[in-house]
Design an enzyme around this catalytic site. Sequence first.
Site, PDB file in Angstrom:
ATOM      1  CG  ASP A  64       6.981   1.130   6.827  1.00 21.66           C
ATOM      2  OD1 ASP A  64       6.297   2.156   7.031  1.00 21.66           O
ATOM      3  OD2 ASP A  64       6.982   0.149   7.596  1.00 21.66           O
TER       4      ASP A  64
ATOM      5  CE1 TYR B 291      -8.100   7.684   6.603  1.00 18.87           C
ATOM      6  CE2 TYR B 291      -9.929   9.191   6.296  1.00 18.87           C
ATOM      7  CZ  TYR B 291      -9.031   8.278   5.769  1.00 18.87           C
ATOM      8  OH  TYR B 291      -9.061   7.984   4.420  1.00 18.87           O
TER       9      TYR B 291
ATOM     10  CG  ASN C 284     -14.227   1.142   3.479  1.00 14.52           C
ATOM     11  OD1 ASN C 284     -14.316   0.008   3.027  1.00 14.52           O
ATOM     12  ND2 ASN C 284     -14.109   2.199   2.701  1.00 14.52           N
TER      13      ASN C 284
ATOM     14  CE  LYS D  42     -17.175  -5.085  -2.197  1.00 13.86           C
ATOM     15  NZ  LYS D  42     -18.044  -5.451  -1.099  1.00 13.86           N
ATOM     16  CB  THR D  43     -10.346  -0.592   0.228  1.00 10.75           C
ATOM     17  OG1 THR D  43     -10.465   0.387   1.279  1.00 10.75           O
ATOM     18  CG2 THR D  43     -10.437   0.081  -1.117  1.00 10.75           C
TER      19      THR D  43
ATOM     20  CB  SER E  59     -10.275  11.340   2.868  1.00 11.18           C
ATOM     21  OG  SER E  59     -11.599  11.104   3.299  1.00 11.18           O
TER      22      SER E  59
ATOM     23  CE  LYS F   5      -6.200  10.044   4.075  1.00 13.13           C
ATOM     24  NZ  LYS F   5      -5.160   9.520   3.175  1.00 13.13           N
TER      25      LYS F   5
ATOM     26  NE  ARG G  31       2.035  -1.649   6.149  1.00 13.88           N
ATOM     27  CZ  ARG G  31       1.324  -1.262   7.194  1.00 13.88           C
ATOM     28  NH1 ARG G  31       1.909  -0.610   8.176  1.00 13.88           N
ATOM     29  NH2 ARG G  31       0.039  -1.498   7.258  1.00 13.88           N
TER      30      ARG G  31
ATOM     31  CG  ASN H  45       0.322  -3.866  -0.431  1.00 10.33           C
ATOM     32  OD1 ASN H  45       0.697  -2.736  -0.116  1.00 10.33           O
ATOM     33  ND2 ASN H  45      -0.409  -4.613   0.357  1.00 10.33           N
TER      34      ASN H  45
END
Length: 248
Positions: free
Chosen positions: A67, A171, A209, A205-206, A148, A175, A42, A19
Site C-alpha cells: 500500500d 490529480y 474514469n 478505459k479503467t 498523465s 502528476k 494493497r 491488481n
Amino acid sequence: MPSIDSKTTDRIALVTGANKGIGFEIARQLGRRGMTVYVAARDRKRGSAAAEKLQGEGLAARFIELDVLREETIRSAAATIEAAHGRLDVLVNNAGIADREDGLPSRANLDAVRRTLLTNFVGPAVVAQAMLPLLRRSPAARIVNVSSELGSLALNADPEWEHAWAKFLGYNASKAALNMLTVQLAFELKDTPIKVNSAGPGYTKTDLNDNRGTQTVEEGAAEAIRLALLPADGPSGGFFSSAGPVAW
Ligand code: NAP
C-alpha cells in the site's frame, strides 16, 4: 552493459497497483517477456486473485502486499524481494487514484487534494527510495513512473488543448509532482545504468474514469512497457506517451 530486451529472462519486476487496470496489463506484458513479476496490491484478496490469473496464463507472477500509503508494507515488500532475488530490475510506480471530490481550484475539496498528492506523489517517492538499493544492484534497472498528460504544466496552460477542461487540482498537481520525481531522480542517477522516465498512458478505459476512457488497457500500458524495456542507449529523465515526448 547488458540491456533489457524482449527476450529478457531472469529479470525481476515490481508493479504497484497491479491488481487491475493499466497496472495489471503492465504486469501481464512484463510477465510475457519472461520476467518474474511482483503483482503489488494493497488488498490481499484482489492482489492474490490477479497474480493467480497471470499464473494461469503461464506467467511467473507473485502477489506482494504493498500500500503506497503504508510505509511498513513498502519496507516489507523490499525485504521480501531482497531475500528472494537480492535485486530488482524494473520498478513501475503505477498505483494511483482520482478522487471524486477533486476538481477546479476554486472548488476542489482540499482533503481530496491531500489524499491524491499522498497517493500519486509521496507514495511513489517512498517506493522509489525503498527499492533503490535493490535497483542499484541490477545491471540495467528501469524505473517507470505512470504519470498523465494532465500533469503537464504546458498542456494545462493551453486553452486549446483537447483535455483543457480536465482541471483537477489534486490529480493534475500530483502528476506534475511525480514528473519532478522523475527528473530529479534521473539527474541523481545519471552516472548509473538506472533510467527513470514518466509514461503518459493516454485516456484509458479503467475504473479510474468509470470506464469512460477511449483506449484499451493494452494501449494504455504500451508506453510504460517500452520505457521498462529501454536499451542502454535509451533516454532518462523524460516524459513520453505512445505519440512521443510530452511537454512538461
Ligand atoms: P485503476 O484501474 O483504478 O487502478 C488503480 C490501481 O491503483 C488499483 O490497483 C488500485 O488498487 C491501486 N491503488 C490505489 N491506491 C493505492 C494505494 N494506496 N496503494 C496501492 N495501490 C493503490 O486505474 P488505472 O487507470 O489503471 O490507473 C493506473 C495509473 O495510470 C494511475 O497512476 C493513473 O493515475 C494513471 N493514468 C490513468 C489514465 C486513464 O485514463 N485510465 C490516464 C493517465 C494516467 P485498488 O484496486 O485496491 O483500489
